[in-house]
Design an enzyme around this catalytic site. Sequence first.
Site, PDB file in Angstrom:
ATOM      1  N   LYS A 135       0.899  -1.174  -0.230  1.00  0.00           N
ATOM      2  CA  LYS A 135      -0.079   0.064   0.143  1.00  0.00           C
ATOM      3  C   LYS A 135       0.936   1.020   0.144  1.00  0.00           C
ATOM      4  O   LYS A 135       2.247   1.318   0.033  1.00  0.00           O
ATOM      5  CB  LYS A 135      -1.051  -0.062   1.277  1.00  0.00           C
ATOM      6  CG  LYS A 135      -2.006  -1.106   1.118  1.00  0.00           C
ATOM      7  CD  LYS A 135      -3.255  -0.892   2.110  1.00  0.00           C
ATOM      8  CE  LYS A 135      -3.964  -2.031   2.246  1.00  0.00           C
ATOM      9  NZ  LYS A 135      -5.043  -1.982   3.228  1.00  0.00           N
ATOM     10  N   HIS A 138       1.950   6.938   3.199  1.00  0.00           N
ATOM     11  CA  HIS A 138       1.495   8.224   2.860  1.00  0.00           C
ATOM     12  C   HIS A 138       2.188   9.036   4.069  1.00  0.00           C
ATOM     13  O   HIS A 138       2.896   8.612   4.973  1.00  0.00           O
ATOM     14  CB  HIS A 138      -0.157   8.329   3.105  1.00  0.00           C
ATOM     15  CG  HIS A 138      -0.420   7.534   4.691  1.00  0.00           C
ATOM     16  ND1 HIS A 138      -0.389   8.118   5.855  1.00  0.00           N
ATOM     17  CD2 HIS A 138      -1.223   6.270   4.761  1.00  0.00           C
ATOM     18  CE1 HIS A 138      -0.834   7.326   6.635  1.00  0.00           C
ATOM     19  NE2 HIS A 138      -1.259   6.268   6.036  1.00  0.00           N
ATOM     20  N   HIS A 141       2.557   8.157   7.446  1.00  0.00           N
ATOM     21  CA  HIS A 141       3.817   7.117   8.102  1.00  0.00           C
ATOM     22  C   HIS A 141       5.079   8.104   7.992  1.00  0.00           C
ATOM     23  O   HIS A 141       6.057   7.666   8.902  1.00  0.00           O
ATOM     24  CB  HIS A 141       3.858   6.211   6.694  1.00  0.00           C
ATOM     25  CG  HIS A 141       2.859   5.037   6.712  1.00  0.00           C
ATOM     26  ND1 HIS A 141       1.970   4.929   5.734  1.00  0.00           N
ATOM     27  CD2 HIS A 141       2.227   4.705   7.788  1.00  0.00           C
ATOM     28  CE1 HIS A 141       0.952   4.158   5.754  1.00  0.00           C
ATOM     29  NE2 HIS A 141       1.210   3.690   7.332  1.00  0.00           N
TER      30      HIS A 141
HETATM   31  N1  ARG Z   1       0.268  -0.138   9.511  1.00  0.00           N
HETATM   32  C1  ARG Z   1      -0.694   0.595  10.395  1.00  0.00           C
HETATM   33  C2  ARG Z   1      -1.479   1.863   9.389  1.00  0.00           C
HETATM   34  O1  ARG Z   1      -0.584   2.192   8.453  1.00  0.00           O
HETATM   35  C3  ARG Z   1      -0.088   1.384  11.653  1.00  0.00           C
HETATM   36  C4  ARG Z   1       0.225   0.643  12.646  1.00  0.00           C
HETATM   37  C5  ARG Z   1       0.416   1.303  13.977  1.00  0.00           C
HETATM   38  N2  ARG Z   1       0.641   0.466  15.042  1.00  0.00           N
HETATM   39  C6  ARG Z   1       0.081  -0.305  15.745  1.00  0.00           C
HETATM   40  N3  ARG Z   1       0.674  -1.081  16.659  1.00  0.00           N
HETATM   41  N4  ARG Z   1      -1.287  -0.720  15.354  1.00  0.00           N
HETATM   42  O2  ARG Z   1      -2.307   2.618   9.664  1.00  0.00           O
END
Ligand code: ARG
Length: 585
Positions: A135, A138, A141
């Site tokens: 994905k 963005h 991130h």
């Molecule tokens: N991969 C998730 C996203 O892009 C963020 C993860 C955040 N950390 C967690 N432990 N839930 O939205």
Amino acid sequence: MGLLAPCLLSKVLDLPPENLIKSISAVPVSKKRHVADFQLSIASVTEDGSSNCLAQDLQLQAQKIAERLRCDAVVSEISAGQGTVNFTINRELLAKTVLQQVLKDGSEYGVKSELFSTVPRQKAVIEFSSPNIAKKFHIGHLRSTIVGNFIANLKVALGHEVTRINYLGDWGMQFGLLGVGFQQFGDTEKLKSSPLQHLFEVYVQINKAAEDENTKKLAKDFFRKLEEHDEQTLSLWKQFRDFSIEEYIRIYKRLGVHFDEYSGESLYQEKSQEVLKMLENKGLLQKTTKGTGIVDLSEKKDLSSFSTVMRSDGTSLYITRDLAAAIDRMNKHSWDTMIYVTDKSQSNHFQHLFQILKLMGYDWAERCQHVSFGLVQGMKTRRGEVIFLEDVLNEVRSRMLQNMASAKTTKEIENPMETAEKVGLAALIIQDFRGLLSSDYQFSWDRALQSRGDTGVFLQYTHARLHSLEQMHGNEQLTDVNVACLQEPDAISVLQHLLRYDEVLYRSSQDLQPKHIVSYLLTLSHLAAMAHKTLPVKGSAPELAQVQHGVVTGLEAARGILEEQSVRALPTQWCNHLGEHAPAG
Ligand code: ARG
């Protein structure tokens, strides 16, 4: 602070000296000169606390205390201010002490302060960046990456033990689709050479096709096989993951970011089943009529607030995997504090996560923290919307390169690409860190990359300029300080500002907001520019180079915390190059 022996004060106030450490602070440098160096806040030393005290009473108390104190060899002036007692330090002593401290502590200037002496060293787990495979990466991130890195750097600088975790979105139904997509449109060579781009493209393509029932069925089958650990299926998925991580490591490096662990949702498939069992055994798991599993989070146990932790087919959800991951990290690292860095849209998720952990009896849930940040609008690259981290990095580099090329003085820079990248990244980071993390902001390349405003370019420029001055004068003679020539108001301002660095660090370490350090640095750079203009540096007594050295060290120490790349690596030509564009003080 060490300058102001608090013993005399402690006698007058009848308080132990340790209690005074946090009540005495350096006075921020202001435009009107002749401010004192330190102030004692009366409200923080009075027994009944500030809330019950009227401003007039505080004023009166300040006056009374000021009258009972006497100047000595250290303190040359004592006065009462608005609820404060103000102290001015003997000028020569001020210069000597600050510079000696700066020279002695070097890049550890500030972090060695007594302000931190009572703070226990801790083990911290910091989870940040955490993109989703296939994905887009963005802006959220990107923010998580630089904010998380800042927090980790700050903690390390203050002597804590830090584990940096990247928790990838590497599991879920989308991998069923991606797998089918790869079988249809994938190319192993492209997967190896540019995995992030290729997987993203495959994912976009298969999503378009996913309307058709057959594709949906194939995707479901693929994911089922993945969950059953079918060897071939798992091996393809593993390639997606491994190649993506490899490329991420390379790109993060450009940002000066690294991780101790690449974790991810995939690691917690089985463990989340154990979590569901634990929830059931503790009587916390309720089944809805639809067959999903929920945990009641309401106080009155009326389901006015709940969290869904299980699908009707018994499989886990995002939050279930997070529960398993949190417990696993505690077992593995026995941390004192765990921090998750994401945008604020996930605040509810983390609140629920911490609440469930608490209900399960894990008291350490109270030591989990979600550091959230606001949304950034309008960050576009020439290719359009930001999809890959690398796009942002390339964009900032090429824009900076262009700015450098159009600057009037065109001295040769040894490695213009590298310089442009470092300066550009500082610009990006400083723009992001100037405000409160929780506030949203409108992104602007032009604003971020200005060489004159309060930008990262200005900081880099100041650093390079001071660094080259230092090289010109050498700093060998700096051990024996002749402070008599540092009495100009502009020199004093720099010294006074350097005096405050530990307090600024302390604030950032308390609320984890980088903005305190950033605005400190910007002021430091402005003061340095002013001093550079008014003080006769070139060809003057070598002592003056000491102030410069102090400023370089201050900048360096703080900049090191903001980004882990050594600013010293910047070619000094950079400052010559920007010479005519020197920002006015
Ligand atoms: N991969 C998730 C996203 O892009 C963020 C993860 C955040 N950390 C967690 N432990 N839930 O939205």
